[in-house]
Design a protein around this motif. Sequence first.
Motif, mmCIF file in Angstrom:
data_model
loop_
_atom_site.group_PDB
_atom_site.id
_atom_site.type_symbol
_atom_site.label_atom_id
_atom_site.label_comp_id
_atom_site.label_asym_id
_atom_site.label_seq_id
_atom_site.Cartn_x
_atom_site.Cartn_y
_atom_site.Cartn_z
ATOM 1 N N PHE A 176 19.058 2.951 1.270
ATOM 2 C CA PHE A 176 19.539 3.281 0.142
ATOM 3 C C PHE A 176 20.623 4.484 -0.080
ATOM 4 N N ALA A 177 20.928 4.849 1.083
ATOM 5 C CA ALA A 177 22.116 5.886 1.107
ATOM 6 C C ALA A 177 23.332 5.361 1.653
ATOM 7 N N ALA A 178 23.286 4.622 2.739
ATOM 8 C CA ALA A 178 24.506 4.226 3.651
ATOM 9 C C ALA A 178 24.847 2.933 3.151
ATOM 10 N N ASP A 179 26.362 2.634 3.730
ATOM 11 C CA ASP A 179 26.946 1.496 3.227
ATOM 12 C C ASP A 179 27.206 0.868 4.741
ATOM 13 N N GLY A 180 27.979 -0.337 4.620
ATOM 14 C CA GLY A 180 28.190 -0.937 6.009
ATOM 15 C C GLY A 180 29.085 -0.242 6.934
ATOM 16 N N SER A 181 29.760 0.880 6.668
ATOM 17 C CA SER A 181 30.633 1.560 7.620
ATOM 18 C C SER A 181 29.763 2.230 8.595
ATOM 19 N N VAL A 182 28.447 2.454 8.472
ATOM 20 C CA VAL A 182 27.497 3.312 9.506
ATOM 21 C C VAL A 182 27.448 2.183 10.764
ATOM 22 N N VAL A 183 27.564 0.711 10.553
ATOM 23 C CA VAL A 183 27.249 -0.072 11.536
ATOM 24 C C VAL A 183 28.220 -0.056 12.780
ATOM 25 N N SER A 184 27.871 0.323 13.982
ATOM 26 C CA SER A 184 29.026 0.520 15.003
ATOM 27 C C SER A 184 29.007 -0.682 15.903
ATOM 28 N N ASP A 185 27.949 -1.448 16.201
ATOM 29 C CA ASP A 185 27.761 -2.355 17.184
ATOM 30 C C ASP A 185 26.910 -3.544 16.734
ATOM 31 N N VAL A 186 27.111 -5.028 17.123
ATOM 32 C CA VAL A 186 26.143 -5.803 16.863
ATOM 33 C C VAL A 186 26.434 -6.913 17.994
ATOM 34 N N TYR A 228 13.716 -3.572 5.368
ATOM 35 C CA TYR A 228 14.553 -3.862 6.723
ATOM 36 C C TYR A 228 13.689 -4.598 7.710
ATOM 37 N N LEU A 229 12.494 -3.971 8.285
ATOM 38 C CA LEU A 229 11.719 -4.834 9.181
ATOM 39 C C LEU A 229 11.112 -6.110 8.385
ATOM 40 N N GLY A 230 10.823 -5.957 7.463
ATOM 41 C CA GLY A 230 10.355 -7.264 6.803
ATOM 42 C C GLY A 230 11.411 -8.372 6.492
ATOM 43 N N ALA A 231 12.563 -8.011 6.337
ATOM 44 C CA ALA A 231 13.657 -9.003 6.305
ATOM 45 C C ALA A 231 13.918 -9.354 7.637
ATOM 46 N N ALA A 232 13.768 -8.544 8.625
ATOM 47 C CA ALA A 232 14.254 -8.837 10.049
ATOM 48 C C ALA A 232 13.353 -9.897 10.566
ATOM 49 N N SER A 233 12.076 -9.632 10.399
ATOM 50 C CA SER A 233 11.239 -10.555 10.815
ATOM 51 C C SER A 233 11.209 -11.918 10.061
ATOM 52 N N GLU A 250 0.916 -1.099 0.075
ATOM 53 C CA GLU A 250 -0.038 0.023 0.029
ATOM 54 C C GLU A 250 0.994 1.195 -0.055
ATOM 55 N N GLU A 251 1.178 1.736 1.141
ATOM 56 C CA GLU A 251 2.037 3.092 1.366
ATOM 57 C C GLU A 251 2.805 2.900 2.472
ATOM 58 N N GLY A 252 4.034 3.952 2.462
ATOM 59 C CA GLY A 252 4.724 4.300 3.604
ATOM 60 C C GLY A 252 6.092 4.156 3.138
ATOM 61 N N SER A 253 7.010 3.775 4.217
ATOM 62 C CA SER A 253 8.585 3.788 3.948
ATOM 63 C C SER A 253 9.023 2.538 3.456
ATOM 64 N N VAL A 254 9.652 2.624 2.304
ATOM 65 C CA VAL A 254 10.029 1.647 1.613
ATOM 66 C C VAL A 254 11.222 0.698 2.508
#
Length: 455
Positions: A411-421, A361-366, A352-356
């Motif tokens: 859509f804009a970032a790469d993996g360098s923004v990941v700080s902690d896991v 991200y949340l769809g893949a997480a679930s 329908e509508e909203g943030s792609v």
Amino acid sequence: MQSIFARHAHTPLGWVIDVRLTIDRGRIASIEPDTVAQSQDQRVDALVPALANLHSHSFQRAMAGMTETRVSGRDSFWSWRKLMYQFVDNLTPEQYEAIAALVFMELLEAGYASVGEFHYVHHQPGGQPYDALSELSNRVFAAADLTGIGLTHLPVLYSYGGAGQAPLSGGQMRFGNDVGRYSELLSECRDTARAYLPSDTSVGIAPHSLRATAPQDLDAVLSLGADSPVHIHIAEQPQEVTDITAWLGQRPVEWLLNACEVDANWCLIHATHMTENETRDLAQSGAVAGLCPITEANLGDGPFNGAAFIGHGGRFGVGSDSNVRIALTEELRMLEYSQRLRDLSRNVMVPEEGSVGASLYLGAASGGARALGRDAGCLRVGALADLMAFDTADVSLCALRPDQFLDGLCFAADGSVVSDVWSAGRHVVTGGRHAEREKIIARYAAAVAALLSAL
């Protein structure tokens, strides 16, 4: 007990601020928004559920870049597969472990907390079993133990060389088991995982594909599942669809949905070539579509029917498959962009509508958590503490509002923004780096040098 203070955190209620989260025995014990940090807290910027990478063949990481030269005729998945068989013929157990450890470290640094290792190299070159039937699975276990990644191990039943029960040949000999020997392998893997690995480790079953098994064998192996995850390659290439249809009288997805009780325990990998009815029926089965957009693009597989699938309520997750490029943000980006290129449209993978970005991200997480049988995929009390933190002050994200963070991440970032896991509470990545990084890379470099000298 661990504690984390996040300036922003995404919970089932959306983005909240100044969140203090505690972890006890690998699970989220409390989530308190609108609070203040305490001295012992690990401070992060934005905290989200970490994704599961639902489909990996870790050994193929060492092949990255080796198959990008055109040969006479039209290159395809099948010519790539021939080169893969030549490569796998020379892998030793020590090299396998070193490559798997590198992949698992890179997955964690990319923002994944867990992996589904779809493992089909079982035997020595030529097909003779090792003294321990689970020798190479044990190498995967050792790599997971070193890196701290959450592991769903998926030993593969691979009995035939092609549709119609064609005999195994060449590099396939290292993969081969009948159902009886596969049952022994599965039992060994389960015993080892239970004895030596963290409690969030699980062992599922993986009939490789309809072309590498047979209906009677599939029935037999499903009885070994015991409600564990079931993963299968299903409709990656048009030729596969043609071959299965000629043999079994139905297209692969159609046949599987009619012949088996496909439900939420199942993950269908590369459900790429489906009709409209298959797309609808798979979505309504509750099974997860396991998508590997970077590998599927690299191999020329074609795009998934994403808009129709999620329109019918389908669940999906992503995996890195061949590991030619391990990049969580790019995997999600490729998934959406493949839909845009095919449909000549924008903002496709959202119902329908909203943030792609949030939908992706949340769809893949679930979906990824479901596919791996992990009680994770969102920030809620009681769930496994599979967490990822990223830096919204990065130049790729600093102009965005909280409701745009996941769009920026995808859509804009790469993996360098990941700080902690964190993986089930294990703090495996800090400041963007894995604690064992140097040792893992040194072992990998030595293993690859030895492997290349044998090719």
